[in-house]
Scaffold this motif. Sequence first.
Motif, PDB file in Angstrom:
ATOM      1  N   LYS A 155       0.889  -0.595  -1.900  1.00  0.00           N
ATOM      2  CA  LYS A 155       0.701  -1.301  -3.217  1.00  0.00           C
ATOM      3  C   LYS A 155       1.721  -2.554  -3.363  1.00  0.00           C
ATOM      4  N   CYS A 156       0.980  -3.581  -4.044  1.00  0.00           N
ATOM      5  CA  CYS A 156       1.739  -4.600  -4.304  1.00  0.00           C
ATOM      6  C   CYS A 156       3.213  -4.322  -5.053  1.00  0.00           C
ATOM      7  N   SER A 157       3.187  -3.204  -5.784  1.00  0.00           N
ATOM      8  CA  SER A 157       4.350  -2.722  -6.491  1.00  0.00           C
ATOM      9  C   SER A 157       5.451  -2.112  -5.617  1.00  0.00           C
ATOM     10  N   ASN A 158       5.070  -1.984  -4.390  1.00  0.00           N
ATOM     11  CA  ASN A 158       6.068  -1.342  -3.562  1.00  0.00           C
ATOM     12  C   ASN A 158       6.381  -2.125  -2.335  1.00  0.00           C
ATOM     13  N   ARG A 196      -5.057 -13.981  -1.934  1.00  0.00           N
ATOM     14  CA  ARG A 196      -5.466 -12.629  -2.736  1.00  0.00           C
ATOM     15  C   ARG A 196      -5.388 -13.077  -4.268  1.00  0.00           C
ATOM     16  N   GLN A 205      -8.112  -1.422  -8.740  1.00  0.00           N
ATOM     17  CA  GLN A 205      -7.611  -1.764  -7.406  1.00  0.00           C
ATOM     18  C   GLN A 205      -6.743  -2.765  -7.363  1.00  0.00           C
ATOM     19  N   GLU A 206      -6.138  -2.976  -8.744  1.00  0.00           N
ATOM     20  CA  GLU A 206      -5.291  -4.298  -8.862  1.00  0.00           C
ATOM     21  C   GLU A 206      -3.752  -4.136  -8.279  1.00  0.00           C
ATOM     22  N   ASP A 207      -3.435  -2.997  -7.776  1.00  0.00           N
ATOM     23  CA  ASP A 207      -2.212  -2.774  -7.117  1.00  0.00           C
ATOM     24  C   ASP A 207      -2.290  -2.795  -5.431  1.00  0.00           C
ATOM     25  N   PHE A 208      -3.306  -2.542  -5.013  1.00  0.00           N
ATOM     26  CA  PHE A 208      -3.577  -2.633  -3.483  1.00  0.00           C
ATOM     27  C   PHE A 208      -3.344  -4.045  -2.982  1.00  0.00           C
ATOM     28  N   VAL A 209      -2.537  -3.943  -1.813  1.00  0.00           N
ATOM     29  CA  VAL A 209      -2.398  -5.202  -1.122  1.00  0.00           C
ATOM     30  C   VAL A 209      -3.440  -5.694  -0.407  1.00  0.00           C
ATOM     31  N   ALA A 217     -10.112  -2.216  -2.298  1.00  0.00           N
ATOM     32  CA  ALA A 217      -8.888  -1.846  -1.216  1.00  0.00           C
ATOM     33  C   ALA A 217      -9.815  -1.688  -0.010  1.00  0.00           C
TER      34      ALA A 217
END
Length: 297
Positions: A155-158, A196, A205-209, A217
């Motif tokens: 995740k982008c948040s991670n 991206r 799906q917004e948070d998937f890298v 994703a």
Amino acid sequence: MIWKDIKADFSRYLKFERALSTNSIDAYLNDVSKFQIYCEDNALTLEKLGPRNIQKFLMYINEFNISPFTQSRILSGLKAFFAFLMIEHNLKSNPIELIEAPRIPRKIPTVLNILEIEQLLAAIDLSTDEGMRNKAIIETLYGCGLRVSELTGLKCSNLFLDVEFIKVEGKGNKERLVPVGAQAIKFLKMYLNDIRVHIPVKPGQEDFVFLNRRGSALSRVMVFYIIKDLAAKAGIEKPISPHTFRHSFASHLVEGGADLRAVQDMLGHESITTTEIYTHIDKEYLQSVITQFHPRS
């Protein structure tokens, strides 16, 4: 006991009590279904099973030339199943408790050497958006030692690239912090900032890298395909998969003198004995040196 209801309860138990992933739950249920078929074909009920019945089942699946590794996995799944029955359905005795799993010969995993890693990376076409994404994928797999499911679920948040760490959600939803190297950071930032941001992301799906062109994703199957395609372009004939980069990550660290406990933490292994296989890779290399250069070999 009705098999359909029991398996539904077992599935909920694995999900909520054991916090297992969907793939792991499916594998457990598949193993239980094999045992169900055997029981139904032999008119056996769960309440009256004994150790001898379990042994006969293992002999039965052995007739299908199932590998010792798969047999051991099936037995592990059944042990979890009967432990569940003891807890949740008051099964009076556990017929599998004293059954031992077959011995599994430990195989040395396939790894890529540094030159092969460079060859594979050089095969990526960086003039395309997908090429830039694939470069970030390979650098992240090799630079962090991730499982393919951990990569696709990243995740982008991670991402904490400013302090050179990422948070990974591993098996059983267990989280760990993994350091990320300079090359992986460089290409992750290039992908996130230049590629991206222009992808129309699907809701949810917004948070998937890592995304595909349609904004979803990236799937595990797609990552396998990307790597197989790159290996062919690079002329690498070894049988490789996303997990090969995880093996290469670990073996290169161990060969370089990294502390085994640190490698264990980065890989997310529960037992250091799992990590110790990479010391055997190093020994294989040393043996090859002796064989090649020692006059008495």
